[in-house]
Enzyme design. Sequence first.
Site, PDB file in Angstrom:
ATOM      1  N   LYS A  53      26.190  13.843  40.155  1.00 52.27           N
ATOM      2  CA  LYS A  53      25.132  12.934  40.572  1.00 52.27           C
ATOM      3  C   LYS A  53      25.720  11.599  41.013  1.00 52.27           C
ATOM      4  CE  LYS A  53      21.398  13.439  38.116  1.00 52.27           C
ATOM      5  NZ  LYS A  53      20.806  13.356  36.767  1.00 52.27           N
ATOM      6  N   ARG A 123      20.720   7.853  33.585  1.00 54.33           N
ATOM      7  CA  ARG A 123      20.698   9.270  33.968  1.00 54.33           C
ATOM      8  C   ARG A 123      22.040   9.920  33.674  1.00 54.33           C
ATOM      9  NH1 ARG A 123      19.397   9.087  40.227  1.00 54.33           N
ATOM     10  NH2 ARG A 123      18.615  11.180  39.799  1.00 54.33           N
ATOM     11  N   GLY A 132      18.088  19.959  34.205  1.00 52.46           N
ATOM     12  CA  GLY A 132      17.225  19.821  33.038  1.00 52.46           C
ATOM     13  C   GLY A 132      17.923  19.897  31.697  1.00 52.46           C
ATOM     14  N   MET A 134      20.293  17.792  30.472  1.00 57.13           N
ATOM     15  CA  MET A 134      20.586  16.510  29.853  1.00 57.13           C
ATOM     16  C   MET A 134      19.366  15.615  30.052  1.00 57.13           C
ATOM     17  SD  MET A 134      23.856  17.166  29.216  1.00 57.13           S
ATOM     18  CE  MET A 134      24.694  15.622  29.138  1.00 57.13           C
ATOM     19  N   ARG A 396      22.444  17.160  46.093  1.00 55.13           N
ATOM     20  CA  ARG A 396      23.460  18.099  45.593  1.00 55.13           C
ATOM     21  C   ARG A 396      23.301  19.411  46.356  1.00 55.13           C
ATOM     22  NH1 ARG A 396      20.222  19.030  39.923  1.00 55.13           N
ATOM     23  NH2 ARG A 396      18.414  19.924  40.910  1.00 55.13           N
ATOM     24  N   HIS A 518      11.448  24.275  36.676  1.00 57.18           N
ATOM     25  CA  HIS A 518      12.572  24.851  35.951  1.00 57.18           C
ATOM     26  C   HIS A 518      12.643  26.364  36.118  1.00 57.18           C
ATOM     27  CE1 HIS A 518      14.533  26.453  32.282  1.00 57.18           C
ATOM     28  NE2 HIS A 518      15.402  25.486  32.552  1.00 57.18           N
ATOM     29  N   SER A 842      45.183  57.411  39.900  1.00 57.62           N
ATOM     30  CA  SER A 842      43.902  56.713  39.905  1.00 57.62           C
ATOM     31  C   SER A 842      43.670  56.233  38.483  1.00 57.62           C
ATOM     32  CB  SER A 842      42.794  57.658  40.348  1.00 57.62           C
ATOM     33  OG  SER A 842      41.551  56.992  40.261  1.00 57.62           O
ATOM     34  N   THR A 845      39.973  53.419  34.073  1.00 58.21           N
ATOM     35  CA  THR A 845      40.051  52.275  33.159  1.00 58.21           C
ATOM     36  C   THR A 845      39.036  52.326  32.027  1.00 58.21           C
ATOM     37  OG1 THR A 845      38.839  51.061  34.853  1.00 58.21           O
ATOM     38  CG2 THR A 845      41.206  50.638  34.667  1.00 58.21           C
ATOM     39  N   CYS A 909      39.232  54.043  39.456  1.00 57.89           N
ATOM     40  CA  CYS A 909      37.930  54.695  39.552  1.00 57.89           C
ATOM     41  C   CYS A 909      37.062  54.449  38.333  1.00 57.89           C
ATOM     42  CB  CYS A 909      38.101  56.195  39.777  1.00 57.89           C
ATOM     43  SG  CYS A 909      38.894  57.038  38.408  1.00 57.89           S
ATOM     44  N   TYR A 929      42.910  50.956  46.705  1.00 57.86           N
ATOM     45  CA  TYR A 929      41.450  50.994  46.811  1.00 57.86           C
ATOM     46  C   TYR A 929      40.814  50.815  45.446  1.00 57.86           C
ATOM     47  CZ  TYR A 929      41.684  55.746  44.960  1.00 57.86           C
ATOM     48  OH  TYR A 929      41.909  56.830  44.150  1.00 57.86           O
TER      49      TYR A 929
HETATM   50  P1  ADP Z   1      17.969  15.558  36.283  1.00 57.97           P
HETATM   51  O1  ADP Z   1      19.443  15.591  36.173  1.00 57.97           O
HETATM   52  O2  ADP Z   1      17.288  16.320  35.210  1.00 57.97           O
HETATM   53  O3  ADP Z   1      17.497  15.887  37.658  1.00 57.97           O
HETATM   54  P2  ADP Z   1      17.561  12.810  36.911  1.00 57.97           P
HETATM   55  O4  ADP Z   1      18.592  11.868  36.455  1.00 57.97           O
HETATM   56  O5  ADP Z   1      17.626  13.193  38.327  1.00 57.97           O
HETATM   57  O6  ADP Z   1      17.532  14.068  35.977  1.00 57.97           O
HETATM   58  O7  ADP Z   1      16.178  12.126  36.584  1.00 57.97           O
HETATM   59  C1  ADP Z   1      14.961  12.790  36.447  1.00 57.97           C
HETATM   60  C2  ADP Z   1      13.922  12.167  37.335  1.00 57.97           C
HETATM   61  O8  ADP Z   1      13.817  10.796  37.119  1.00 57.97           O
HETATM   62  C3  ADP Z   1      14.284  12.348  38.774  1.00 57.97           C
HETATM   63  O9  ADP Z   1      13.487  13.385  39.289  1.00 57.97           O
HETATM   64  C4  ADP Z   1      14.004  11.056  39.444  1.00 57.97           C
HETATM   65  O10 ADP Z   1      12.913  11.205  40.324  1.00 57.97           O
HETATM   66  C5  ADP Z   1      13.593  10.096  38.337  1.00 57.97           C
HETATM   67  N1  ADP Z   1      14.470   8.939  38.424  1.00 57.97           N
HETATM   68  C6  ADP Z   1      15.738   8.847  38.041  1.00 57.97           C
HETATM   69  N2  ADP Z   1      16.253   7.655  38.355  1.00 57.97           N
HETATM   70  C7  ADP Z   1      15.272   6.960  38.961  1.00 57.97           C
HETATM   71  C8  ADP Z   1      15.182   5.658  39.535  1.00 57.97           C
HETATM   72  N3  ADP Z   1      16.221   4.848  39.565  1.00 57.97           N
HETATM   73  N4  ADP Z   1      14.009   5.298  40.070  1.00 57.97           N
HETATM   74  C9  ADP Z   1      12.950   6.126  40.063  1.00 57.97           C
HETATM   75  N5  ADP Z   1      12.969   7.351  39.544  1.00 57.97           N
HETATM   76  C10 ADP Z   1      14.114   7.782  38.999  1.00 57.97           C
HETATM   77 MG    MG Z   2      17.480  15.018  39.270  1.00 54.56          MG
END
Ligand code: ADP
Ligand code: MG
Length: 951
Positions: A53, A123, A132, A134, A396, A518, A842, A845, A909, A929
Amino acid sequence: MSTTMSRRARQTRPSSRTRSRSKSRTHTRKYTYGFGGGRADGSAKMRELLGGKGANLAEMARLGMPVPPGFTITTEVCTYYYAHQRRYPQELRSQVAGALQRLEKALGRDFGDPDDPLLLSVRSGARASMPGMMDTVLNLGLNDKTVLGLIRRSGNERFAYDSYRRFVQMYGDVVLGLKPETDKEVDPFDELIEEKKRTRGVQNDVDLSAEDLRELVAEFKALIQKRRGVVFPEDPEEQLWGSIGAVFGSWNNERAITYRDLYGIPEDWGTAVNVQAMVFGNLGPDCSTGVAFTRDPATGEKTLYGEFLLNAQGEDVVAGIRTPQQITLEGSRRWARERGVDEEERATRFPSLEEAMPAAFKQLAGICRTLERHYKDMQDVEFTIERDHLFMLQCRGGKRTGLAAIRIAVDMVRERLIKEREALSRVEPQQLDQLLQPIFEPAAKQAAVREGRQLARGLNAGPGAASGRIAFSATDAERLAAGGDTVILTRIETSPEDIRGMSVAAGILTARGGMTSHAALVARQMGKVCVAGCEALGIDYARREMHIADRTLGEGDWLSIDGTTGEVFLGQIKTYPSEVMQVLLHKSLDPKQSKIYQTFSDLMRWADRHRRLRVRANADLPGQAEVAIALGAEGIGLCRTEHMFFEGDRIDAVRETILASDTAGRERPLAKLLPIQKGDFISLLRVMNGRPVTIRLLDPPLHEFLPHTDEEIAGLAEKIGVPTDELRAKCSALHEANPMLGHRGCRLGITFPEIYRMQVRAIMEAACELKREGMRVAPEIMIPLVAVARELKELREDAIRIANEVMTAAGVKVRYSIGTMIEVPRAAITADEIAKEAEFFSFGTNDLTQMTMGLSRDDAGSFLPEYVRREILPYDPFAVLDVDGVGALVRLAVEKGRSARPGLKVGICGEHGGEPRSIRFCHSVGLEYVSCSPFRLPIARLAAARAALEK
Ligand code: ADP
Ligand code: MG
Ligand code: MG
């Protein structure tokens, strides 16, 4: 690399060296990296240090994209933290203070300022994305004083108190550990919100007033005090450090550990912490927040795909609390069509971002195009629009279905964005399964519709069709699956706690959440059939019941879901082959009509161009051989002749042979079997049309063919004209204590030579007959379970004699070869001796693994799973080849075998021949093969190409 090494050096040689070093150099280690305002200290290349990130936030800032400014605390701090009893490096405090000051200066707003407070998000962000896993804290910096400043600045009291109560809640959940651990408990803060709504007589959160929310803040704080015995920190500085500590702490929470286990992410990578200025998508109707993919993550189609919520904070989209709207107009219309929402209702109640905020939409679409060209891959972005201003919060490489992965990789080659090789490296071999996966049989599905079994429709979040029994929790799913049931995990929404349950389910169905919820993300990654956001479902966890279309269904009831269309049906529905199989095998679909097939065939063509390993199939019957050829088999690596012996009444002749007491007694029934076997080989060799076919002579232990019950014995006695008692005595005489190590394989050939002679005769007569028809044939006769060269020598001489007899009688010459299976460790160790008698090896395994490890595959179920769970073994050695042990024998046998016979042909095989990691090993030891079950052939072709391209 160099950072890792220097870090290790610092840890192993502590005090003196570190001290003298930091004295002699004036600068200290850099633990924070700033980003924003068109520049950044870091870049996308630094994901090891900054996490995914952080690195991508830096990169987007560098590209001049609107990123709220902030700074990243490096993963090195996380490593340090765990290596030093959860303490930080000394310099961290001052560096964070410095970074914060720069942030304040850039924004002209101070952290903790009661008039105009700077608010932050904290974050997490590991090197590999862990969706989701962390926890994130938003709106940090609010307290009873700064909230008044926020009210003044925003002119929106309700917003300010809503932000405040969210912050206290997140802080309580994440930092102070009040978040429930299991599905059964409820978040105590949510309970208070529900209570508040009840007393106010309102339905939704949005109906709570500013005053209600202000009260909730106080109630939340009281709850924290009561449950945790601590006072909620009003001091922003303390809030910040508490949150930083919680992010580092969450690297070792249960969910994160489960996820790391599942995806093989090393524990010592650590997470980074991103501290960033807040932007707000919930300030009013000119604000929104959303998630977008630069291409459709379900189908791979080249179209901007995404969802957003008006007037909402980021978390709300991912959490699946409200049903989001579509980003593009086209997507929105499609969405409305699928749900039967008419155009007027769509345009007024669910407009697209393109319509609702055209300027911001245009900017977002442009940024998405730039990002995709820059990263040369489909991106998944998070964004927030604050008062018509767009902010990018994350990007990402986007998670995608196997189908999408394949289509995107192939399309990007066609668009000249990436090279063929790159496309091959981007598709995981297993993902090909999704192209071969069954769909519902159209007639059966239509019938289900007619019968009124179509219950509802949700989002098509993971393609394929699945029928299974309902389970309402991950634990229930695991229990049902362990009992042998196919399971549809059915939940209101899923969360990271559900991962194990999701991984055992055949399909996943959720009532809430969008394509980026999720459930959808994880299902795509696991390649599971998934229907998400099926709002017609009413699920009552406590009663293990769900209500849908006026019906009540319980745990264990059958349900069918179509992850390609999003439909949900009552009961079971028959499945039907995929488009690829329709084109290739059934020839019921014109390849020109199938985009999916064309994509598949391009990818396979490229794979075939790059691989060195050849691929063969394990197939016994002509029908299987046809599937194998359709899926790319270049030969048969294992035809098990005993499978042919069980069909119809052949088994009686086999039994008569085994139970006979002399040669003449064996030859009689064998004479009956000969034409039947010959017929089998004729049809198989004909289908294979000149491709090599390895035919293994009889292998299994005798007892597998014997009659067991009194009834069976009596029946057979009558058929073959032997007294029942005599037959029973004979059967018990043949009983073995340890049949897998008993009278089987070439040992049968040695003691009852008539059996192999009949089989060799059948093979050669079949080959000669086809040859005379003008057909090409290439039979390879394989002798199983050889342990000493002498066994092979005798059996081979016998076989050559028979082959010559047959060819002389037929008046044709056929090219054939005789080789052996290497499946007994002694054979591998003495492979040079064995190779003198064998034209090919052959590797079997499966047996080789059993015998090398002294591990019975049939009995391993009671302990092997625990071995794998406790990492005593890294994986099930019957699924993934044990490279260090069994692999060492394979390597040795290849070397010794080739040293004694330079032209020796070598293949594999066992089951491992279709498993990507094992295939990589086979490539590395120079096998010619791999042979696997027909449906795994595409996987093997791709895995072989990837192995060849790996450097
Ligand atoms: P995850 O790794 O679970 O995606 P994020 O760090 O992206 O967690 O944060 C979860 C949510 O919080 C994101 O969907 C984002 O929209 C919101 N968020 C994070 N940082 C900010 C920020 N600086 N301003 C507004 N919203 C934020
Ligand atoms: Mg995010
Ligand atoms: Mg074997």
